[in-house]
Design a protein around this motif. Structure first.
Motif, PDB file in Angstrom:
ATOM      1  N   LEU A 203     -53.705   2.992 -20.733  1.00 54.42           N
ATOM      2  CA  LEU A 203     -54.788   2.343 -21.464  1.00 54.42           C
ATOM      3  C   LEU A 203     -54.202   1.124 -22.150  1.00 54.42           C
ATOM      4  CD1 LEU A 203     -54.881   5.707 -22.253  1.00 54.42           C
ATOM      5  CD2 LEU A 203     -57.130   4.977 -23.022  1.00 54.42           C
ATOM      6  N   VAL A 204     -55.086   0.185 -22.486  1.00 51.53           N
ATOM      7  CA  VAL A 204     -54.653  -1.011 -23.186  1.00 51.53           C
ATOM      8  C   VAL A 204     -55.466  -1.150 -24.463  1.00 51.53           C
ATOM      9  CG1 VAL A 204     -54.463  -3.534 -23.118  1.00 51.53           C
ATOM     10  CG2 VAL A 204     -54.017  -2.184 -21.051  1.00 51.53           C
ATOM     11  N   GLY A 205     -54.791  -1.354 -25.569  1.00 48.32           N
ATOM     12  CA  GLY A 205     -55.517  -1.572 -26.807  1.00 48.32           C
ATOM     13  C   GLY A 205     -54.688  -1.243 -28.024  1.00 48.32           C
ATOM     14  N   ASP A 206     -55.410  -1.082 -29.111  1.00 47.45           N
ATOM     15  CA  ASP A 206     -54.780  -1.036 -30.417  1.00 47.45           C
ATOM     16  C   ASP A 206     -54.841   0.378 -30.999  1.00 47.45           C
ATOM     17  OD1 ASP A 206     -54.159  -1.745 -33.208  1.00 47.45           O
ATOM     18  OD2 ASP A 206     -54.500  -3.775 -32.438  1.00 47.45           O
ATOM     19  N   VAL A 207     -53.771   0.817 -31.661  1.00 47.61           N
ATOM     20  CA  VAL A 207     -53.779   2.170 -32.243  1.00 47.61           C
ATOM     21  C   VAL A 207     -54.755   2.319 -33.410  1.00 47.61           C
ATOM     22  CG1 VAL A 207     -51.473   2.927 -31.554  1.00 47.61           C
ATOM     23  CG2 VAL A 207     -51.764   1.633 -33.679  1.00 47.61           C
TER      24      VAL A 207
END
Lengths: 256, 256
Positions: B46-50
């Motif tokens: 997945l790609v993104g922010d915690v």
């Protein structure tokens, strides 16, 4: 003019009132209120938020010691509020303190920073015969996000001490009540802090010499699981009250 | 299908690559990247922010163990960034882990959480004869805001363990380099962690049984001021490398 100048944040809260009740004439006070106070205070004051960097710079100017009580005081406070008001707010005022050359920073930590030490030990640890003690050298075990935020504030204090020389005393405050201790509540009796002991302990933290300390803020209760040794040794704390003195007496619950 | 499912956040960083280099075939990996990876990964990702709660809920679904490396990795990172990415981000993913029924959480803490223990002891503590040791029971003494944020993450882990039963292992990672240890840098040699020891230590943290632990992540260096006792005893860590084995050899600095 040689009087110690002390900035008190969170001046309207319960701890703030206990301190001012006992020490109004002892120092040159400056108060910080979150909202405009309902009646005119007896001391110079500012109104606003601890995350306001400009206001904090103004608040810290010419100050010797800060007693930092401001923040969201609710044990059940949601994460976003303690992240902003307690963790970030403590960083902002500590930075302002260092920038302004403030010497000492007394930080209101909390029993909630170590609440989960009680989990497997209660109710025994609330009783006078039990010898379990927390002494301030233990790692935090918060019981809620509020406690997480208080532990983070202690760590920020350690950083500002080590990195910038700010003298920091963290007081893990117990259960402050006016008059007598909580009734029919063993935990509350074990961590009771009377109003006069609260004022005296903060006076000690303003006056004593130290580098970085974590102490517990309770009266000299027979029931206790917080050690008072460090507060006595380093700060000269000499508590006068003991929740056991009230056991068996008839009394009413005050509204504080 | 009985393979352990492991979510790795911060998969593109140095620690993440060391782990995947060593353990690619050992687990059923799911990776989280902050930005789209330059080449197609060998594992689902997945790609993104915690700090994205919905994304973290999705990332944690069906996962047994999380290795949480994501965050601002810069020791000199500014406060606002570590407050958001490291402190808040760790809270968001720990909450998502609990909500999804994840069993174990391996948290990348750092030597920077205890950097100021070195201040009055250096350079002696970097040398093999010196017996000073940190063992993970000591209170944090961060050397920078990044270290403050790592200490706060440890405290969040303690809370999520005590309150929600999440099994948490905090690894205070030393100085990871590929190939040989840092040259002409005593501190770096004392806290050196080789790539293979890094992968092995994380394998131990995925496989071992524990409740809440703080361990140090270094190789078995002659020079050391971090104790490996707890990692060996609880996790079964059996490091193969030692920065002393490289002393006096000719070598070049790699670019990692």
């Amino acid at each position: 003019m040689d009087e110690e100048s002390v900035l008190l944040t969170g001046a309207k809260g319960r701890v703030g009132r206990a301190i001012l009740d006992g020490l109004a004439d002892e120092y040159d006070w400056r108060l910080l209120f979150h909202n405009p106070p309902p009646e005119e205070p007896d001391h110079p004051y500012l109104v606003g938020d601890v995350v306001d960097e400009e206001l904090m710079a103004e608040a810290c100017e010419g100050i010797d010691t800060i007693i930092h009580l401001a923040g969201d005081p609710r044990p059940e406070a949601p994460w976003d509020s303690v992240l902003e008001n307690n963790i970030h707010g403590t960083k902002v005022i500590m930075q302002a303190a260092v920038d302004a050359g403030v010497e000492k920073f007394v930080y209101a930590s909390s029993n909630h920073a170590v609440g989960h030490y009680e989990t497997e030990r209660k109710p025994d640890l609330y009783r006078a015969h039990d010898e379990f003690r927390l002494d301030g050298t233990e790692l935090p075990r918060p019981g809620n996000f509020y406690g997480v935020s208080k532990a983070a504030g202690e760590t920020l204090g350690r950083f500002y001490h080590d990195e910038h020389g700010l003298k920091v005393c963290c007081i893990r405050i117990g259960n402050l009540t006016k008059g007598h201790p909580p009734i029919d509540y063993e935990r509350g009796q074990a961590m009771w802090l009377s109003h006069r002991d609260c004022a005296h302990l903060h006076q000690c933290a303003i006056d004593a010499a130290y580098d970085y300390e974590i102490v517990y803020g309770i009266s000299d209760n027979d029931r206790k699981y917080y050690s008072l040794e460090r507060a006595k040794e380093v700060l000269g704390y000499d508590p006068q009250d003991n929740s056991a003195h009230f056991e068996g007496e008839e009394r009413v619950v005050d509204g504080d």
